[in-house]
Design a protein around this motif. Structure first.
Motif: not given
Length: 351
Positions: A80-84, A217-229
């Protein structure tokens, strides 16, 4: 394997509880490691201070880094810190919240190690024995005729039972230094507890809405990554399945047709349904270059956090149309809606 898979899925779904359990295990492990650890002070003026303070500082740093290594959110934080930026702007408060949450969990094991070390007092005795005024503990004739260098060497042997001759002086000096060490340990525990209390008590005084926003939104980022995987895994599985089927169909077409003639109609229908389900899981991406482009676009330009209303309305309309069509088909086929049936009783009299 199924039990391990279920356990792994449970730990993934309850990641916060899992990380709290890991922190507790690390805290117990730090205390157990200190009890198993064989303390051996070098009893030399050049190395006593380095060994004692190193034992108090180096293991907590190792436990702190291990807490970050065992935390799965480290990769989420760095990503999240280094992404464009792309279509989704970065929020520093979310990154700050995730970092503070990981830091709090990682500090538990180091705090336990420092507390146990100070309560035991051996490292404190090894580090500060040469600074002790031994004249306070009686028998002044011991160090009268000694030079300053000899006095320092004698004091450096204080933590070692076999190297220090005057046991009464050694016991009294060791108790004195351990008393100071235990006082420092209790002060450390008091400071840690007071800091945790202030964090808990002061946080509601600030904007609770901002805290809820960053937490959401921190929970959203974690859940989004899991669902994307998970979606990528399902797509890769379906892609491989379809690719293998097409390969064998092209290589052994005649054998495949022969088996199709022998198979029943129900088997062919089930196979068609399975193929349709696999085709739907491909989500329209059927080439390697297209998949690479989709993954690259996801990394460089994540979609904006604004759902399209037309898509939501389309899904609702589809559900409504499905219900209407189902009802209409029911009337056409001669089926009506279930209505409340009334029972009538008729009595005949023979009079």
């Amino acid at each position: 394997m199924d039990k391990f898979r279920m356990m792994f899925q449970f730990l993934q779904s309850n990641q916060e509880s899992f990380m709290n359990g890991i922190c507790g295990i690390m805290a117990l492990a730090s205390a157990q490691m200190y009890s198993v650890f064989e303390f051996s002070c070098p009893c030399m003026p050049e190395y006593n201070y380095t060994y004692g303070i190193g034992l108090l500082i180096i293991p907590p740093i190792w436990f702190f880094m291990l807490g970050f290594v065992l935390n799965n959110n480290v990769s989420v934080l760095t990503e999240e810190w280094h992404r464009p930026t792309g279509k989704r702007r970065k929020d520093p408060s979310i990154v700050r919240y995730m970092f503070c949450s990981m830091t709090q969990r990682s500090l538990i094991a180091p705090a336990v190690w420092v507390s146990v070390t100070l309560m035991d007092g051996k490292s404190f005795l090894c580090a500060f024995s040469i600074n002790l005024d031994i004249d306070r503990f009686g028998n002044f004739s011991v160090m009268k005729e000694m030079s300053e260098t000899e006095k320092i060497r004698l004091l450096a042997r204080l933590p070692c039972k076999d190297l220090f001759e005057h046991q009464e002086i050694r016991v009294a000096a060791a108790r004195y230094i351990k008393c100071i060490s235990q006082a420092c340990g209790w002060m450390f525990l008091l400071m840690m507890t007071l800091t945790a209390f202030l964090i808990r008590a002061v946080r509601p005084c600030f904007s609770q809405a901002a805290f809820l926003k960053t937490k959401y939104w921190s929970h959203y980022i974690d859940i989004e990554r899991k669902m994307f995987d998970e979606t990528c895994k399902e797509h890769a599985k379906s892609f491989a399945k379809v690719c293998i089927h097409q390969y064998f169909e092209n290589i052994s077409g005649e054998m495949h047709r022969f088996h199709q003639r022998r198979s029943s109609r129900d088997d062919s229908e089930d196979e068609d349904e399975r193929r349709k389900s696999d085709e739907e899981k491909l989500l329209g991406i059927r080439a390697q270059d297209d998949m690479n482009k989709a993954l690259w676009n996801w990394h460089t330009c994540k979609p904006a956090l604004a759902l399209r209303q037309d898509q939501i309305d389309g899904e609702k309309n589809g559900a409504m149309n499905g219900g209407i069509n189902g009802a209409a088909n029911g009337f056409i086929k001669g089926h009506t809606h279930e209505t409340q049936k009334k029972e009538w009783a008729v009595y005949y009299s023979k009079v």
